[in-house]
Design a protein around this motif. Structure first.
Motif, PDB file in Angstrom:
ATOM      1  N   LYS A  32     -11.549  -2.851  -1.857  1.00 31.16           N
ATOM      2  CA  LYS A  32     -12.596  -1.895  -1.516  1.00 31.16           C
ATOM      3  C   LYS A  32     -13.016  -1.178  -2.797  1.00 31.16           C
ATOM      4  N   VAL A  33     -14.322  -0.974  -2.977  1.00 29.04           N
ATOM      5  CA  VAL A  33     -14.809  -0.181  -4.112  1.00 29.04           C
ATOM      6  C   VAL A  33     -15.886   0.789  -3.622  1.00 29.04           C
ATOM      7  N   THR A  34     -15.852   1.984  -4.172  1.00 27.10           N
ATOM      8  CA  THR A  34     -16.899   2.982  -3.950  1.00 27.10           C
ATOM      9  C   THR A  34     -17.357   3.454  -5.319  1.00 27.10           C
ATOM     10  N   ASN A  35     -18.363   4.313  -5.330  1.00 26.58           N
ATOM     11  CA  ASN A  35     -18.851   4.813  -6.627  1.00 26.58           C
ATOM     12  C   ASN A  35     -17.903   5.817  -7.260  1.00 26.58           C
ATOM     13  N   LYS A  36     -16.731   6.008  -6.659  1.00 21.16           N
ATOM     14  CA  LYS A  36     -15.688   6.849  -7.258  1.00 21.16           C
ATOM     15  C   LYS A  36     -14.778   6.048  -8.180  1.00 21.16           C
ATOM     16  N   VAL A  37     -14.901   4.725  -8.140  1.00 24.01           N
ATOM     17  CA  VAL A  37     -14.053   3.878  -8.990  1.00 24.01           C
ATOM     18  C   VAL A  37     -14.906   2.883  -9.760  1.00 24.01           C
ATOM     19  N   LEU A  38     -14.425   2.537 -10.941  1.00 22.26           N
ATOM     20  CA  LEU A  38     -15.060   1.501 -11.745  1.00 22.26           C
ATOM     21  C   LEU A  38     -14.915   0.157 -11.031  1.00 22.26           C
ATOM     22  N   ILE A  39     -15.941  -0.666 -11.086  1.00 22.93           N
ATOM     23  CA  ILE A  39     -15.826  -2.026 -10.550  1.00 22.93           C
ATOM     24  C   ILE A  39     -14.941  -2.827 -11.505  1.00 22.93           C
TER      25      ILE A  39
ATOM     26  N   PHE B  97      11.605  -4.729 -13.202  1.00 26.09           N
ATOM     27  CA  PHE B  97      11.327  -3.699 -14.196  1.00 26.09           C
ATOM     28  C   PHE B  97      10.529  -2.567 -13.561  1.00 26.09           C
ATOM     29  N   LEU B  98      10.365  -1.480 -14.310  1.00 25.68           N
ATOM     30  CA  LEU B  98       9.610  -0.315 -13.854  1.00 25.68           C
ATOM     31  C   LEU B  98       8.353  -0.195 -14.715  1.00 25.68           C
ATOM     32  N   PHE B  99       7.194  -0.165 -14.050  1.00 25.25           N
ATOM     33  CA  PHE B  99       5.943  -0.079 -14.804  1.00 25.25           C
ATOM     34  C   PHE B  99       5.100   1.097 -14.319  1.00 25.25           C
ATOM     35  N   ALA B 100       4.199   1.533 -15.197  1.00 20.09           N
ATOM     36  CA  ALA B 100       3.231   2.578 -14.846  1.00 20.09           C
ATOM     37  C   ALA B 100       1.848   2.127 -15.286  1.00 20.09           C
ATOM     38  N   GLU B 101       0.858   2.439 -14.460  1.00 20.13           N
ATOM     39  CA  GLU B 101      -0.527   2.246 -14.868  1.00 20.13           C
ATOM     40  C   GLU B 101      -1.208   3.602 -14.888  1.00 20.13           C
ATOM     41  N   LEU B 102      -1.837   3.921 -16.008  1.00 22.83           N
ATOM     42  CA  LEU B 102      -2.515   5.199 -16.170  1.00 22.83           C
ATOM     43  C   LEU B 102      -4.013   5.015 -15.958  1.00 22.83           C
ATOM     44  N   GLY B 103      -4.575   5.732 -14.985  1.00 19.73           N
ATOM     45  CA  GLY B 103      -5.989   5.588 -14.664  1.00 19.73           C
ATOM     46  C   GLY B 103      -6.226   4.346 -13.828  1.00 19.73           C
ATOM     47  N   THR B 104      -5.659   4.303 -12.654  1.00 22.57           N
ATOM     48  CA  THR B 104      -5.638   3.062 -11.867  1.00 22.57           C
ATOM     49  C   THR B 104      -6.969   2.709 -11.217  1.00 22.57           C
ATOM     50  N   GLY B 105      -7.853   3.692 -10.971  1.00 23.46           N
ATOM     51  CA  GLY B 105      -9.139   3.387 -10.346  1.00 23.46           C
ATOM     52  C   GLY B 105      -8.962   2.753  -8.979  1.00 23.46           C
TER      53      GLY B 105
ATOM     54  N   GLU C  45      -7.368   7.601  -3.454  1.00 21.10           N
ATOM     55  CA  GLU C  45      -7.411   7.228  -2.035  1.00 21.10           C
ATOM     56  C   GLU C  45      -7.950   5.813  -1.849  1.00 21.10           C
ATOM     57  N   VAL C  46      -8.902   5.410  -2.703  1.00 22.61           N
ATOM     58  CA  VAL C  46      -9.391   4.025  -2.671  1.00 22.61           C
ATOM     59  C   VAL C  46      -8.254   3.073  -3.048  1.00 22.61           C
ATOM     60  N   ALA C  47      -7.514   3.408  -4.101  1.00 23.74           N
ATOM     61  CA  ALA C  47      -6.412   2.562  -4.563  1.00 23.74           C
ATOM     62  C   ALA C  47      -5.316   2.443  -3.500  1.00 23.74           C
ATOM     63  N   ILE C  48      -4.974   3.559  -2.877  1.00 18.08           N
ATOM     64  CA  ILE C  48      -3.933   3.546  -1.844  1.00 18.08           C
ATOM     65  C   ILE C  48      -4.360   2.655  -0.672  1.00 18.08           C
ATOM     66  N   ARG C  49      -5.611   2.769  -0.261  1.00 22.09           N
ATOM     67  CA  ARG C  49      -6.104   1.934   0.837  1.00 22.09           C
ATOM     68  C   ARG C  49      -6.067   0.462   0.444  1.00 22.09           C
ATOM     69  N   ASN C  50      -6.446   0.164  -0.805  1.00 20.07           N
ATOM     70  CA  ASN C  50      -6.402  -1.226  -1.264  1.00 20.07           C
ATOM     71  C   ASN C  50      -4.987  -1.775  -1.255  1.00 20.07           C
ATOM     72  N   TYR C  51      -4.024  -0.945  -1.654  1.00 18.62           N
ATOM     73  CA  TYR C  51      -2.628  -1.399  -1.653  1.00 18.62           C
ATOM     74  C   TYR C  51      -2.166  -1.684  -0.228  1.00 18.62           C
ATOM     75  N   ARG C  52      -2.496  -0.805   0.690  1.00 21.11           N
ATOM     76  CA  ARG C  52      -2.083  -1.003   2.086  1.00 21.11           C
ATOM     77  C   ARG C  52      -2.732  -2.238   2.693  1.00 21.11           C
ATOM     78  N   ASN C  53      -3.969  -2.509   2.284  1.00 19.15           N
ATOM     79  CA  ASN C  53      -4.674  -3.688   2.799  1.00 19.15           C
ATOM     80  C   ASN C  53      -4.173  -4.986   2.183  1.00 19.15           C
ATOM     81  N   SER C  54      -3.579  -4.885   0.983  1.00 18.97           N
ATOM     82  CA  SER C  54      -3.199  -6.086   0.226  1.00 18.97           C
ATOM     83  C   SER C  54      -1.730  -6.454   0.385  1.00 18.97           C
ATOM     84  N   SER C  55      -0.897  -5.499   0.824  1.00 11.71           N
ATOM     85  CA  SER C  55       0.537  -5.723   0.769  1.00 11.71           C
ATOM     86  C   SER C  55       1.274  -4.976   1.866  1.00 11.71           C
ATOM     87  N   LYS C  56       2.376  -5.556   2.300  1.00 15.07           N
ATOM     88  CA  LYS C  56       3.280  -4.865   3.234  1.00 15.07           C
ATOM     89  C   LYS C  56       4.503  -4.346   2.482  1.00 15.07           C
ATOM     90  N   GLN C  57       4.441  -4.437   1.155  1.00 15.02           N
ATOM     91  CA  GLN C  57       5.552  -3.971   0.329  1.00 15.02           C
ATOM     92  C   GLN C  57       5.475  -2.453   0.143  1.00 15.02           C
TER      93      GLN C  57
END
Length: 289
Positions: free
Chosen positions: A90-97, A120-128, A156-168
């Motif tokens: 999902k993308v809205t004008n709140k996130v970069l395509i 391993f443990l990773f971090a992403e800064l500015g996840t969009g 909130e866009v990212a969280i929704r995308n994660y929930r839609n993409s994974s059951k992890q």
């Protein structure tokens, strides 16, 4: 569902392209909103007398196409989704395509850490939209990730995308600027990734209107020289990375050497400039000590 003949549909498609725009964008619209896959579209002309079933009628598709042509609105925002690697996001004008070239970040991680068995443990800064973190969380189910963004709407866009993409449940999201939400992760990260705003001020003013007028300025503008955010990320990275931890940055096409020098200055080694598919030094990576 709306039923029309293949012949009627192909005439409609030809008419839309005669108004302007490119075939790739129209195919994207037809697939996302009309429900006809790109693969199926390629074979329609073989049987022009067949019937075609669309999720939305042609008038609806045409109105979206008209908006795209009239206002230069990105087709992904009009459809509300985009495709990135094997993800439907999902993308809205709140996130970069998310761009196709950014997909290579995941391949860089594969080259460093191998495939699924690694933990391993990773971090992403500015996840969009969450694209990079979600792809890594899916690719490494035994690993854990944290993703930050300064904009709660983007998060909130990212969280929704994660929930839609994974059951992890191996990816967590935090709101805040760059490293600031990650105080509890100091000295613990094996990997940090960022595709930060890196467009210099004068370049930003010359961006195509479909980018400048619609995509979030906060996700594009990197200060006068484009390096404002990259400098901050690199300078604070040693506080959060384990010794021998990796930092992967996407940068502007002409910034790699400057980013490399910033990494050297901040005690990074094994520094490498990775080219994208166009041969541009798009990524700069380094290992802390």
């Amino acid at each position: 569902m709306f039923c029309i003949s293949v012949k009627q549909f192909l005439l409609w498609k030809k008419k839309q392209l005669s108004k302007g725009g490119d075939n790739q964008s129209l195919v994207f619209l037809i697939e996302c909103i009309g429900g006809i896959s790109k693969g199926d579209l390629n074979f329609l002309s073989l049987n022009p007398e067949n019937k075609l079933y669309l999720k939305k009628n042609l008038d609806h598709l045409e109105s979206i196409w008209h908006d795209h042509l009239l206002n230069s609105s990105p087709i992904q925002y009009l459809c509300g989704i985009t495709f990135w690697r094997d993800l439907k996001l999902k993308v809205t004008n709140k996130v970069l395509i998310p761009r196709p070239e950014t997909e290579l970040i995941v391949d860089i991680v594969f080259n460093i850490f191998g495939k699924k068995s690694n933990k391993f443990l990773f971090a992403e800064l500015g996840t969009g939209s969450g694209a990079i973190s979600i792809a890594l969380a899916l690719a490494y189910p035994l690993s854990h990730g944290v993703a930050t963004d300064i904009d709660q709407n983007a998060l909130e866009v990212a969280i929704r995308n994660y929930r839609n993409s994974s059951k992890q449940s191996n990816l967590k999201f935090f709101c805040g600027n760059w490293w600031s939400p990650l105080e509890s992760f100091k000295g613990k990260l094996d990997l940090a990734i960022s595709n930060p705003p890196y467009i210099p001020s004068d370049t930003y003013e010359k961006l195509p209107k479909e980018v400048k007028n619609f995509e979030p300025k906060i996700a594009l503008l990197g200060g006068e020289d484009g390096l404002k955010h990259i400098k901050e990320i690199i300078q604070k990275a040693p506080l959060f990375l384990k010794e021998k931890g990796w930092l992967i940055l996407e940068n502007h096409f002409d910034q790699s050497e400057k980013v490399k020098q910033l990494l050297i200055k901040n005690q990074f080694t094994s520094i490498e400039i990775v080219k994208d598919l166009s041969g541009i030094g798009r990524f700069t990576i380094g290992r802390y000590k």
